[in-house]
Design an enzyme around this catalytic site. Structure first.
Site, PDB file in Angstrom:
ATOM      1  N   GLU A 297     -19.809  72.262 -95.935  1.00  0.00           N
ATOM      2  CA  GLU A 297     -18.785  71.345 -96.478  1.00  0.00           C
ATOM      3  C   GLU A 297     -19.150  70.902 -97.894  1.00  0.00           C
ATOM      4  O   GLU A 297     -19.363  69.712 -98.144  1.00  0.00           O
ATOM      5  CB  GLU A 297     -18.700  70.083 -95.603  1.00  0.00           C
ATOM      6  CG  GLU A 297     -18.384  70.297 -94.158  1.00  0.00           C
ATOM      7  CD  GLU A 297     -18.638  69.036 -93.319  1.00  0.00           C
ATOM      8  OE1 GLU A 297     -19.277  68.087 -93.820  1.00  0.00           O
ATOM      9  OE2 GLU A 297     -18.198  69.018 -92.172  1.00  0.00           O
ATOM     10  N   PRO A 298     -19.227  71.831 -98.840  1.00  0.00           N
ATOM     11  CA  PRO A 298     -19.600  71.409-100.196  1.00  0.00           C
ATOM     12  C   PRO A 298     -18.443  70.708-100.907  1.00  0.00           C
ATOM     13  O   PRO A 298     -17.275  71.077-100.736  1.00  0.00           O
ATOM     14  CB  PRO A 298     -19.915  72.739-100.897  1.00  0.00           C
ATOM     15  CG  PRO A 298     -19.090  73.747-100.170  1.00  0.00           C
ATOM     16  CD  PRO A 298     -18.951  73.267 -98.752  1.00  0.00           C
ATOM     17  N   GLY A 299     -18.777  69.697-101.682  1.00  0.00           N
ATOM     18  CA  GLY A 299     -17.767  69.019-102.494  1.00  0.00           C
ATOM     19  C   GLY A 299     -18.188  69.072-103.948  1.00  0.00           C
ATOM     20  O   GLY A 299     -17.714  69.879-104.742  1.00  0.00           O
ATOM     21  N   ARG A 336     -19.134  56.178-111.599  1.00  0.00           N
ATOM     22  CA  ARG A 336     -20.462  56.654-111.193  1.00  0.00           C
ATOM     23  C   ARG A 336     -21.619  56.013-111.982  1.00  0.00           C
ATOM     24  O   ARG A 336     -22.615  55.620-111.373  1.00  0.00           O
ATOM     25  CB  ARG A 336     -20.550  58.181-111.254  1.00  0.00           C
ATOM     26  CG  ARG A 336     -19.585  58.884-110.278  1.00  0.00           C
ATOM     27  CD  ARG A 336     -19.862  60.373-110.155  1.00  0.00           C
ATOM     28  NE  ARG A 336     -21.107  60.604-109.485  1.00  0.00           N
ATOM     29  CZ  ARG A 336     -22.225  60.928-110.093  1.00  0.00           C
ATOM     30  NH1 ARG A 336     -22.255  61.116-111.388  1.00  0.00           N
ATOM     31  NH2 ARG A 336     -23.339  61.091-109.405  1.00  0.00           N
ATOM     32  N   CYS A 368     -14.632  44.029-118.783  1.00  0.00           N
ATOM     33  CA  CYS A 368     -15.444  42.814-118.948  1.00  0.00           C
ATOM     34  C   CYS A 368     -16.599  42.750-117.958  1.00  0.00           C
ATOM     35  O   CYS A 368     -16.685  41.837-117.135  1.00  0.00           O
ATOM     36  CB  CYS A 368     -14.552  41.593-118.785  1.00  0.00           C
ATOM     37  SG  CYS A 368     -13.165  41.680-119.900  1.00  0.00           S
ATOM     38  N   GLU A 369     -17.439  43.735-117.983  1.00  0.00           N
ATOM     39  CA  GLU A 369     -18.659  43.747-117.163  1.00  0.00           C
ATOM     40  C   GLU A 369     -19.715  44.508-117.947  1.00  0.00           C
ATOM     41  O   GLU A 369     -19.420  45.582-118.484  1.00  0.00           O
ATOM     42  CB  GLU A 369     -18.428  44.491-115.845  1.00  0.00           C
ATOM     43  CG  GLU A 369     -17.261  43.988-115.059  1.00  0.00           C
ATOM     44  CD  GLU A 369     -17.511  43.969-113.558  1.00  0.00           C
ATOM     45  OE1 GLU A 369     -18.643  44.223-113.145  1.00  0.00           O
ATOM     46  OE2 GLU A 369     -16.552  43.696-112.853  1.00  0.00           O
ATOM     47  N   TYR A 397     -16.088  63.064-107.533  1.00  0.00           N
ATOM     48  CA  TYR A 397     -16.293  61.619-107.395  1.00  0.00           C
ATOM     49  C   TYR A 397     -15.973  60.907-108.728  1.00  0.00           C
ATOM     50  O   TYR A 397     -16.659  59.971-109.128  1.00  0.00           O
ATOM     51  CB  TYR A 397     -17.718  61.312-106.887  1.00  0.00           C
ATOM     52  CG  TYR A 397     -18.019  62.082-105.617  1.00  0.00           C
ATOM     53  CD1 TYR A 397     -17.375  61.734-104.433  1.00  0.00           C
ATOM     54  CD2 TYR A 397     -18.875  63.189-105.610  1.00  0.00           C
ATOM     55  CE1 TYR A 397     -17.603  62.463-103.264  1.00  0.00           C
ATOM     56  CE2 TYR A 397     -19.098  63.911-104.448  1.00  0.00           C
ATOM     57  CZ  TYR A 397     -18.463  63.544-103.278  1.00  0.00           C
ATOM     58  OH  TYR A 397     -18.673  64.269-102.140  1.00  0.00           O
TER      59      TYR A 397
HETATM   60  C1  LIG Z   1     -19.637  64.625 -93.912  1.00  0.00           C
HETATM   61  C2  LIG Z   1     -19.664  65.026 -95.345  1.00  0.00           C
HETATM   62  N1  LIG Z   1     -19.518  66.327 -95.642  1.00  0.00           N
HETATM   63  C3  LIG Z   1     -19.534  66.752 -96.935  1.00  0.00           C
HETATM   64  C4  LIG Z   1     -19.703  65.865 -97.977  1.00  0.00           C
HETATM   65  C5  LIG Z   1     -19.698  66.383 -99.366  1.00  0.00           C
HETATM   66  O1  LIG Z   1     -20.873  66.154-100.030  1.00  0.00           O
HETATM   67  P1  LIG Z   1     -21.152  66.796-101.437  1.00  0.00           P
HETATM   68  O2  LIG Z   1     -20.030  66.435-102.322  1.00  0.00           O
HETATM   69  O3  LIG Z   1     -22.427  66.226-101.859  1.00  0.00           O
HETATM   70  O4  LIG Z   1     -21.235  68.282-101.222  1.00  0.00           O
HETATM   71  C6  LIG Z   1     -19.875  64.507 -97.706  1.00  0.00           C
HETATM   72  C7  LIG Z   1     -20.088  63.546 -98.808  1.00  0.00           C
HETATM   73  O5  LIG Z   1     -20.811  62.618 -98.772  1.00  0.00           O
HETATM   74  C8  LIG Z   1     -19.845  64.072 -96.344  1.00  0.00           C
HETATM   75  O6  LIG Z   1     -19.985  62.775 -96.041  1.00  0.00           O
END
Ligand SMILES: Cc1ncc(COP(=O)(O)O)c(C=O)c1O
Length: 446
Positions: A297-299, A336, A368-369, A397
């Site tokens: 599950e890469p993001g 971030r 304003c921070e 993100y």
């Molecule tokens: C369950 C799960 N899968 C996948 C991801 C994706 O993570 P990343 O963007 O670091 O690949 C996350 C992000 O925190 C997550 O909580």
């Protein structure tokens, strides 16, 4: 558990930032280009702040990830893109066209994925606090799998699924108690994090899942954190999951799937890139020989380097202490740095700035921070008002975490694809900020 060290190089200069981003090029005339498009053109046409994503970059990164799995003999690994990293419909459509599935964490993300054409059979649902409404939608849509994080959720899902007359495939998300050696706010696989079922309790929970109507336990899931730049934490977590698979099978359970989560990091600050081949190898050596359907599950890794945030300098303020470059982008756009102390490369977009003398400055937003600071003591070419900069590695993100704090409308988003580009979200209208707000009739009459 051991800690895992990540080596950090010196703060990179402009030339090395460009060299580390194959999708960026400094053209002597057109200035900084993303894929084939000069970013100055987009900034001029659309104004700033403005997010720009590269569709070609996403495809290239996807191909590299697939290649790493192929090389490790894991060509059949299913990729479910973590929608949370960047949930724009155009980005999800690029994923759908490339045959990538989706990992979602809310009914909203599920509906976005479906709308982008990702079929239910390619969608998995993660998250520690799925609501009954989330689960009802997931069951009704018949998605591929729900990664369940507690025995309480198992009971809740069983009731929903059985009432709907369905049986849904579930994996148990196991917390392997492994230190991912990343920022504390994005560490998810330690025993004291809220995520997953303790690995010591996973076998009992698996048996419980099998005893409940409407549930079909098919395997395990894990996700130990985000922005991980070495293979060691993945290897440690996957070894523990492999041990559990063997134990469950020895106890007579059927285990056919393991969802290995996301977490592969990107080099924001000149770090060594995550060793993809080594990570794939760790997966192959721990879980590869167990006759499992493997998922990831890469993001961030897929979309982070595919995006920049363009911003113009409002003014340069010199105090007795420091030089402040005040941008028109702020922490409400890209949170971030304020939230995780994240370091982002910042490059002037105009070609002539590359040769300009570089001096240290604090690069800040107008909110304003004091936390609204993109970079402290950053050595950057002298910038004057109206100069445009690109904040790098903002594709993950970034826009998804934006807010309208300080009544700042959500920024424009553009998508580059090779030499073409399109607006994929116009700037939010100021009046949109209050269009759904209600002032009770009894007020405002005095
Ligand atoms: C369950 C799960 N899968 C996948 C991801 C994706 O993570 P990343 O963007 O670091 O690949 C996350 C992000 O925190 C997550 O909580």
């Amino acid at each position: 558990m051991a800690d895992f060290e990540v080596s950090l190089a010196q703060e990179p200069d402009a030339a090395s930032l460009i060299a580390a981003h194959p999708n960026l090029r400094m053209d002597p005339v057109d200035g900084l280009c993303l894929e084939g498009v000069p970013l100055a053109v987009i900034a001029k046409d659309l104004g700033t702040p403005c997010w720009v994503y590269g569709a070609g970059t996403i495809r290239t990164r996807l191909a590299a990830l697939r290649d790493a799995f192929d090389q490790a003999g894991l060509g059949a690994t299913h990729i479910h893109y973590a929608v949370k990293a960047n949930d724009h419909l155009a980005v999800l459509t690029v994923m759908a066209e490339a045959g990538v599935g989706a990992d979602v964490v809310s009914a909203g993300e599920l509906q976005r994925a479906l709308k982008a054409g990702i079929p239910p059979s390619a969608i998995v649902f993660s998250g520690v606090g799925k609501s009954a409404a989330d689960l009802r939608l997931a069951v009704a849509e018949g998605i591929a799998q729900i990664n369940v994080e507690s025995v309480e959720e198992l009971a809740m899902l069983s009731a929903i699924s059985a009432t709907a007359g369905r049986t849904i495939d579930v994996t148990l998300r196991v917390n392997p108690d492994v230190d991912a050696a990343t920022h504390a706010k994005i560490t998810t696989g330690k025993a004291d994090n809220k995520f997953g079922i303790a690995w010591t309790e996973a076998a009992a929970a698996y048996g419980f899942a099998g005893s409940l109507p409407g549930l079909h336990p098919v395997g395990l899931a894990t996700h130990i954190g985000s922005q991980i730049l070495s293979a060691a934490p993945f290897r440690a977590a996957y070894a523990r999951i492999a041990e559990l698979v063997r134990d469950l099978r020895a106890a007579g359970h059927t285990v056919t799937r393991v969802d290995c989560g996301g977490g592969i990091g990107i080099p924001y600050e000149g770090e060594q890139p995550a060793p993809l081949a080594e990570i794939a190898q760790a997966l192959a050596e721990t879980l590869g020989g167990l006759d499992l359907d493997l998922m990831v599950e890469p993001g961030r890794w897929l979309v982070g380097p595919a995006g920049v945030l363009l911003s113009a300098v409002v003014l340069v303020k010199q105090t007795a202490e420091r030089r402040f470059v005040v941008l028109d982008a702020a922490m409400n756009d890209l949170v971030r740095p304020a939230m995780y102390d994240a370091w982002h490369g910042i490059l002037p977009v105009a070609a002539d700035r590359m040769a300009a003398p570089a001096t240290p400055a604090d690069i800040v937003g107008p909110v304003c921070e004091s936390g609204d600071t993109f970079a402290k003591d950053r050595v950057i070419a002298a910038l004057e008002a109206d100069a445009v900069v690109a904040i790098l590695d903002a594709g993950a993100y970034g826009a998804v975490m934006s807010s309208t704090y300080n009544a700042r409308p959500l920024a424009t988003v553009a998508l580059v694809d090779g030499s073409q580009w399109d607006v994929i979200r116009p700037r939010q209208e100021m009046s949109d900020l209050w269009s759904r707000e209600i002032v009770p009739a009894r007020f405002g009459t005095r």
